[in-house]
Write an enzyme that holds these catalytic residues in place. Sequence first.
Site, PDB file in Angstrom:
ATOM      1  N   GLY B 119       1.042   8.539  -2.986  1.00  0.00           N
ATOM      2  CA  GLY B 119       2.274   8.177  -3.690  1.00  0.00           C
ATOM      3  C   GLY B 119       3.268   7.474  -2.782  1.00  0.00           C
ATOM      4  N   TYR B 120       2.984   6.229  -2.502  1.00  0.00           N
ATOM      5  CA  TYR B 120       3.902   5.431  -1.681  1.00  0.00           C
ATOM      6  C   TYR B 120       4.693   4.453  -2.540  1.00  0.00           C
ATOM      7  CZ  TYR B 120       1.455   6.850   2.648  1.00  0.00           C
ATOM      8  OH  TYR B 120       0.918   7.537   3.692  1.00  0.00           O
ATOM      9  N   THR B 155      -3.359   5.224  -7.456  1.00  0.00           N
ATOM     10  CA  THR B 155      -4.777   5.223  -7.775  1.00  0.00           C
ATOM     11  C   THR B 155      -5.285   6.651  -7.952  1.00  0.00           C
ATOM     12  OG1 THR B 155      -5.074   3.213  -6.500  1.00  0.00           O
ATOM     13  CG2 THR B 155      -7.067   4.460  -6.994  1.00  0.00           C
ATOM     14  N   GLU B 238      -5.987   2.679   7.079  1.00  0.00           N
ATOM     15  CA  GLU B 238      -6.327   2.300   5.712  1.00  0.00           C
ATOM     16  C   GLU B 238      -6.838   0.874   5.696  1.00  0.00           C
ATOM     17  OE1 GLU B 238      -3.095   2.564   2.884  1.00  0.00           O
ATOM     18  OE2 GLU B 238      -4.237   1.519   1.339  1.00  0.00           O
ATOM     19  N   GLU B 370      -0.217 -12.103   1.942  1.00  0.00           N
ATOM     20  CA  GLU B 370       0.908 -12.869   2.480  1.00  0.00           C
ATOM     21  C   GLU B 370       1.673 -12.015   3.489  1.00  0.00           C
ATOM     22  OE1 GLU B 370       0.131 -12.534  -0.692  1.00  0.00           O
ATOM     23  OE2 GLU B 370      -0.495 -14.563  -1.205  1.00  0.00           O
TER      24      GLU B 370
END
Lengths: 374, 384
Positions: B119-120, B155, B238, B370
């Site tokens: 939960g970011y 997710t 990650e 980007e």
Amino acid sequence: MDLAYTDEQNMLRESIEKFLASEYDLTARQKLVSSETGFSGQHWQTYADLGWLGLPIAEDFGGLGGDLVDTMIMFEAFGKGLVVEPVLSTLVLFAGALDIGGSEDQKQAYLPSIASGEVQGALAYLEAAAPTDLHVVETTAVSVDTNYTITGTKSVVLHAASADHFLVSARTSGSADDPAGISLFLVPADSDGVSRKDYPTVDGLRASELVFDQVKVPQTACVGNLGEGLTLLQRVINRGILAISAEAVGAMQVLYESTIEYTKQREQFDHPLADFQVVKHRLTEMFIEYNLAKSLCMKATMLENQRTDDAQRHIHALKFLVGKSSRFVGQNAVQLHGGMGMTEDLAVAHYFKRLMMIDATFGHTDIHLQAFVG
Amino acid sequence: MDTSFSSEDLAFQKRVRAFIDENVPSGMAMWTERSKWFEALREQGGWDVPKWPEHFGGPGFTATQRYIFDSEMGKQPTPPQLPFGVGMLAPILMNYGSEEQQQRFLPGIRDGSVNWCQGYSEPGAGSDLANLKTKAVLSDDGSHYLVNGQKIWTTLAHIAHWIFCLTRTSSDGAKQEGITFLLIPMDDPGVEVRPIITLGGSHSVNEVYLTDVKVPVENRVGEEGKGWTYAKGLLAHERSGLAGIQSSVLGLEKAKVNAEKIRIGGGTLLDLPSFKNKVGVLEAELLALEFTEMRTLARVAAGGDPGPESSILKLKGTEIQQRITELNLEAAGMFAAPWGHEAFGPDFAHGATQSYLGGRATTIYGGASEVQKDVIAKNVLGLG
Ligand SMILES: Cc1cc2nc3c(=O)[nH]c(=O)nc-3n(C[C@H](O)[C@H](O)[C@H](O)COP(=O)(O)OP(=O)(O)OC[C@H]3O[C@@H](n4cnc5c(N)ncnc54)[C@H](O)[C@@H]3O)c2cc1C
């Protein structure tokens, strides 16, 4: 040379855009997509009433006698609205084939009722054996007395479920990959021996797997000369390519414009995303890609209108370029929307999917690039 | 410098291969025999958690062993491990969690009995993650935090038992300060999950609403206000995990097989020069990327950090993944269209469409491309 639209053409574009603005927002469109038939019969009648379905049909047969440029204008507008009605199948492919190769009787029998919105048609040409080789036709049409008996399977036939008639490519002589010996036949959809498996498509349309099991049609059902169907088929597919390319141009315009809007309003790092140079340049590239596709779409359409010698080459270049630019514009529209670009709630995803399928329809980029370079 | 393996490494490679041959499930068994597979890996001495340090039950691979292990595992599909626990939360708990937290959470993470989600991101905090607003207020008696806010793009929140969250405990100073790392059970009545349907109609991401959720201070990882530092270290892990290089190698081979099934002209799609060139370019780039990963691993083994270079792997790796999905989509041709219950055309067609659509997210999540370039420019090249 005159590259300006006529008053009539501008009116056509405005009337379609007006209709779409009032009737065709994403919610309304998605409602049609998930309905039983996948599109609106009522809209279809409106298209007939407004003259759109008669647009490319000759005046002798109840139409307006428009040319390919008119069709381009119509499809560009449809592309902006992500229209799901079977205009491509019925008007460009089915009626188009009759327009090019049909006899007077055949035209009289079908075109007026297409223009009035009563009749729909579909083109059944694609086969699984070599889906992008128009000349590979395993479906056969065997002459028996005064009839032909058609047997074979056609795949991904767009809008077959709603069609009243199919135009089917079948082999009347030669081996399965012989360019000669292919003929096109009109087959009523409710003929004995026709069976369908219908399904929705990823881009919100409908299509079917069609099986013809000894389907009987009279000799008079043959459109164009017997055994010379490939040339006719190629010309019809060319018109299809022009139409969906125009549709892609319309869709790309919506995508680059809505991505500009989104990035101007979405802030990260205390700035609108559109403030970042990388984003500005990307949007500019999207705009350039859109413009190149639009230019070539206009040129190829005009050349095919005049049936010039270099029209075919331009059409290959166009299909290649539209695939390439659609991919760039579509992918970057999703990318620059970030997570929002991935949601089915936003229109972006639906334009993206339609552009993806336009690239696949009638042969993807590499095939047309190969045909172009020769 | 030498790219050949030592005899020990070769022996290790043989052992890994033999293990795979004997144990890897295939087809449906991939799902039904999952836990057996992870158990077998574990019995080899921590192969189920190849990146964990020995101290926490990992195998203590050398860089070469890791490379060999990953390459061999990547040569065929293996049962997937949910990334959030083993790969993301565990390293944070090992580095910054209390011993009590390690004992409480690591076993469930390792055996897969407890699912975690991350939960970011928030509606206003995507690329600019430090802009997050979910508020955590410490109670007067210092026993718990009261959490209110909204997470998005979470997710697998719909199957998770726990969520690890970045929350704001202070608005003073720089945005990066005042962020606190909390662990929250999903069955708390104040947690509400709403699905988000993504491109292609799948449900994997969610909105997570947090309303007056009481989180005991024991569920805070590390110090209050230090969450950003902890999470940032984790993001590097990650990212290197998201490159998916081995699965791309496998995927590219598969794409070639698929293209060969598609007849065009006298040959197949794979014979078409422009298609063949795309395959060749990808193959060459994958060779280079594989070795870039090797270099990153060697640096980690020498005591370094995966660091900003992990952004290179993420950036190129995800771009390559997407280009491979394009090859399959092209091979599927019009058979990419059928979207009902029944499949038509080549056996890979439906999956090709799904992978192409879903794959667009790989250059967005875990740090959009980007922004990754900004990270490299700033932290590696020293530009601005
Ligand atoms: C499928 C999926 C799964 C996810 N899973 C999780 C999860 O489990 N947990 C979680 O916390 N998050 C998750 N995320 C969220 C993900 O991390 C964010 O989507 C990502 O950080 C980008 O944020 P955003 O979507 O708000 O896009 P934005 O930050 O709004 O970015 C939009 C676009 O602008 C570009 N951009 C932004 N800033 C700049 C800049 N300074 N210069 C140039 N370009 C810029 C970006 O690159 C991007 O292309 C997931 C996302 C997706 C799509």
